[in-house]
Motif scaffolding. Structure first.
Motif, PDB file in Angstrom:
ATOM      1  N   ASP A  32     -32.435 -66.828   4.505  1.00  0.00           N
ATOM      2  CA  ASP A  32     -33.160 -66.670   3.271  1.00  0.00           C
ATOM      3  C   ASP A  32     -34.678 -66.602   3.500  1.00  0.00           C
ATOM      4  OD1 ASP A  32     -31.387 -66.268   1.104  1.00  0.00           O
ATOM      5  OD2 ASP A  32     -31.390 -68.439   0.356  1.00  0.00           O
ATOM      6  N   LYS A  33     -35.088 -67.275   4.487  1.00  0.00           N
ATOM      7  CA  LYS A  33     -36.512 -67.343   4.798  1.00  0.00           C
ATOM      8  C   LYS A  33     -36.891 -66.131   5.836  1.00  0.00           C
ATOM      9  CE  LYS A  33     -37.510 -72.002   3.674  1.00  0.00           C
ATOM     10  NZ  LYS A  33     -37.559 -73.715   4.726  1.00  0.00           N
ATOM     11  N   ASN A  79     -39.634 -66.191   0.283  1.00  0.00           N
ATOM     12  CA  ASN A  79     -39.901 -65.097   1.137  1.00  0.00           C
ATOM     13  C   ASN A  79     -41.216 -64.890   1.549  1.00  0.00           C
ATOM     14  OD1 ASN A  79     -37.183 -64.819   1.709  1.00  0.00           O
ATOM     15  ND2 ASN A  79     -36.912 -62.829   0.925  1.00  0.00           N
ATOM     16  N   ILE A 105     -38.134 -62.865   7.414  1.00  0.00           N
ATOM     17  CA  ILE A 105     -39.140 -61.821   6.427  1.00  0.00           C
ATOM     18  C   ILE A 105     -38.846 -60.531   6.930  1.00  0.00           C
ATOM     19  CG2 ILE A 105     -41.596 -61.451   6.339  1.00  0.00           C
ATOM     20  CD1 ILE A 105     -41.821 -64.202   8.213  1.00  0.00           C
ATOM     21  N   GLU A 162     -33.457 -54.401   2.762  1.00  0.00           N
ATOM     22  CA  GLU A 162     -33.756 -55.697   3.067  1.00  0.00           C
ATOM     23  C   GLU A 162     -32.750 -56.377   3.992  1.00  0.00           C
ATOM     24  OE1 GLU A 162     -35.985 -59.307   0.985  1.00  0.00           O
ATOM     25  OE2 GLU A 162     -35.325 -57.855  -0.120  1.00  0.00           O
ATOM     26  N   THR A 174     -40.581 -57.831   1.884  1.00  0.00           N
ATOM     27  CA  THR A 174     -41.678 -58.704   1.569  1.00  0.00           C
ATOM     28  C   THR A 174     -43.095 -58.520   1.865  1.00  0.00           C
ATOM     29  OG1 THR A 174     -39.892 -60.183   2.642  1.00  0.00           O
ATOM     30  CG2 THR A 174     -42.133 -61.178   1.931  1.00  0.00           C
TER      31      THR A 174
END
Lengths: 329, 359
Positions: B36-37, B306, B39, B31, B86
């Motif tokens: 933070d957001k 996410n 994807i 990841e 995600t």
């Protein structure tokens, strides 16, 4: 052979004090432990790789047992896997690579060290080193788009026609000319091992003391006789080492072979037919291997490759030992 | 003699082991530690070109990035199950049981088609017509020559050479192979029994080439050959494609209209877990080897924020992303299907407090 070990310790004599001594001892200790832990790291890594491989391949080995080694079938749908075809392909492509690569490499090395004018020597040496620097994916793409069509159009039809009807060779070179297959993979590999074998053999040929060669020439030997009777016997250990280095590369080479071998899990009589190698199978199928048994079978192939390279090394080692014993007599 | 013995062997051993070790490296997806957001997704290589195009435009419009790793469908399923990404993407849907077991939902994101391509002298693109049974018989090795009676019967006006058929298939595991073999399994019992459907199969005959570009390359180089590639590849390389007879018995041309027809004719609402493979679809205009890329979400994600970004991204992709899909020769999902997917998001994706993540 008469190299004298020269020790370079030339500290000023008047500076040896207690603190300097301590400093030296400390530095020595750091060096000792530092290098030792570096060496241990390698062992740990190696042990880790072996442990991971054995653990990963456990499912497949316990499911199929020894039959994994003797089965040609590789069916992802019914989940029946056997490693015979990849093992066969790995050994055969490497054999072809060696048959083509060794004479050419040794030829280049002899030419460079015995016959080549100094100016040409540098450019040929550079060219060979550059060859070693080409990434294998480039060999793969070149193999697929340039070499394979060329072989398909100009070489394979001739081979098929010439050997048709000849007992063993007829089967070996049976059609149709697909362009990609075991034969093409072997040729790509032979080009890839060239720089390795050449640079090692050239380096060891250069270790032959000039006095030996000059004496031979003075006795009236031809260049051929000098190479045959002086250079090769003197350097046989190093030459075998170079060949083994090339063989190791050929056995494990992945990307270039993957592009041109055709990935058929089949053992065909003809070397023009598509086949597969261990590393090519893994590269081709790992991403899409969804079930546990499929993944485990691919990891088992990896373990096998590990064992094969290990065996090759062991045999090389034995050969070298034997040569040394003979040389001692 | 000291040099080779003392200095060479250890380095030799090291190189051999390195070579052996390198060939076993496995693809992994980690990841990204970006915003933070942002994807992260992984999976289908077929999805990669459109995913990266969408990611590019979406980043420009919203500032939210998408990191998609095309490690293969199998890898995508493994990564989403391991919760390292995600969303996962696969060319092959999971069954409802598999989804429930892993706590996932799946939905189709985009449609593509697989096209048989040939290299036959004197045959123009789209001139040759085949049906499923004949195609299966060719790839299983029962039909060996181009002037076989079965091919002639379907192509009375085409001059077919008496050449051996050279078969080209994918050497690497691939969603393209899954769609192709799934179609052949549906239309031909013999194929189903002998070969079956999977992303990699035991091919009875022919040679393998790596990737769509490999198959396209070998077909172009080999006279009298037949292979199969994704639609975009056949179109962009101007390859000689084959028309197929679909389930309704009509001869169809591959293209966006016929792929979309296949998707529209499928009964998505009735399929548990939207587990629909679009091959051999109903409908007079449906292309028979059509497939969707399926995207997987966790029902209860570790990081709901996410997932919310990912939902917004796919919501955007269904709307504004459609034009870009068409430009890259992909087919956007029909509106009826996207409505179903949006309903699925509403119903099954909840945060820790039980509030729906998509409204």
């Amino acid at each position: 052979m008469n190299q004298v070990a020269s020790v370079a310790t030339s500290a000023p004599a008047n500076s040896i004090t207690a603190s300097a001594l301590r400093r030296h001892t400390l530095w020595d200790a750091v060096l000792k432990h530092g290098t030792r832990s570096a060496a241990i790291t390698v062992l740990l890594l190696l042990g880790g790789v072996i442990a991971t491989l054995v653990q990963g391949s456990w499912l497949s080995l316990s499911t199929f047992g020894p039959e994994f080694l003797t089965t040609e079938k590789w069916n992802p749908v019914s989940e029946e896997f056997g490693a015979l075809a990849p093992i066969y392909g790995t050994l055969l492509t490497s054999l072809i690579a060696m048959l083509i690569g060794i004479p050419i490499s040794i030829g280049i090395a002899i030419f460079l060290t015995e016959l080549c004018p100094p100016r040409l020597k540098r450019s040929i040496s550079t060219a060979i080193e550059l060859l070693a620097g080409i990434p294998s994916i480039i060999y793969g793409i070149w193999g697929l788009f340039v070499l394979a069509p060329f072989l398909q159009a100009h070489v394979q039809p001739v081979l098929i026609e010439v050997f048709a009807g000849v007992p063993v060779l007829g089967t070996m070179f049976a059609g149709p000319p697909y362009g990609i297959g075991i034969f093409t993979a072997g040729i790509i590999l032979s080009i890839m091992v060239l720089p390795y074998i050449t640079s090692v053999t050239r380096d060891v040929f250069e270790t032959v003391p000039p006095t030996l060669k000059e004496s031979a020439y003075a006795l009236g030997c031809t260049t051929w006789e000098v190479v045959r009777k002086i250079v090769l016997p003197f350097t046989s250990t190093g030459v075998i080492g170079g060949i083994m280095l090339g063989l190791g590369r050929a056995l494990g080479e992945t990307m270039a072979v993957t592009f041109v071998i055709g990935n058929a899990h089949k053992i065909a009589g003809s070397i023009l037919a598509p086949g597969t190698t261990i590393s090519a199978s893994i590269a081709n199928e790992f991403t899409e291997a969804e079930t546990a048994l499929y993944t485990s079978s691919l990891i088992s192939l990896g373990l096998l490759l590990f064992l094969i390279t290990f065996t090759v090394l062991a045999i090389a080692r034995l050969l070298l030992l034997r040569l040394q014993r003979q040389a001692g007599k | 003699m000291r040099f080779p013995r003392a200095a060479l062997l250890p380095s030799l051993i090291a190189s051999l082991l390195t070579i052996a070790a390198c060939s076993k490296s496995t693809p992994t997806a980690t990841e990204v530690a970006a915003g933070d957001k942002d994807i992260s997704g992984a999976g289908s290589t077929f999805f990669y070109p459109i995913a990266s195009k969408w990611a590019d435009t979406y980043k420009k419009e919203t500032g939210i990035g998408l990191n998609y790793q095309s490690i293969g469908s199998g890898g995508g399923i493994k990564q989403i199950k391991a919760k390292t990404v995600t969303f996962g993407a696969s060319d092959k849907p999971l069954s409802l049981d598999e989804l429930n077991e892993a706590g996932l939902i799946q939905f189709p994101a985009i449609i593509g088609g697989v096209i048989p391509v040939v290299n036959l002298e004197g045959v123009t693109p789209g001139q040759l017509v085949l049906d499923g049974k004949t195609l299966a018989a060719i790839f299983v090795g029962d039909i060996k020559k181009w002037d076989d009676a079965a091919i002639k019967a379907l192509n009375p006006d085409v001059k077919l050479p008496s050449a051996d058929i050279a078969i080209v298939h994918r050497s690497d595991g691939s969603g393209t192979t899954f769609l192709f073999t799934d179609y052949l399994s549906k239309v031909d019992e013999n194929w189903k029994g002998k070969v079956g459907a999977n992303s990699a199969v035991e091919w009875p005959t022919g040679i393998g080439a790596k990737g769509n570009e490999g198959v396209a390359g070998v077909v172009k180089q080999t006279a009298a050959s037949i292979g199969y590639v994704e639609y975009a590849y056949a179109k962009q390389n101007a390859m000689s494609h084959v028309r197929l007879t679909n389930k309704a018995g009509k001869v169809v041309e591959p293209g966006i209209a016929s792929f979309q027809a296949a998707a529209a004719n499928a009964d998505w609402a009735a399929a548990p877990g939207m587990n629909v493979v679009l091959t051999n679809a109903e409908g007079e205009t449906s292309w028979p080897i059509t497939g969707a890329v399926f995207v997987f979400f966790h029902k209860q994600p570790v990081k709901p924020e996410n997932l919310t970004s990912a939902i917004k991204f796919f919501d955007w992709a269904y709307g504004k992303g459609a034009a870009e899909a068409i430009a890259l020769d992909y087919v956007p999902m029909p509106d009826a299907v996207t409505a179903l997917v949006r309903q699925l998001w509403k119903d099954s994706l909840k945060d820790a407090a039980g509030q729906p993540l998509y409204r």
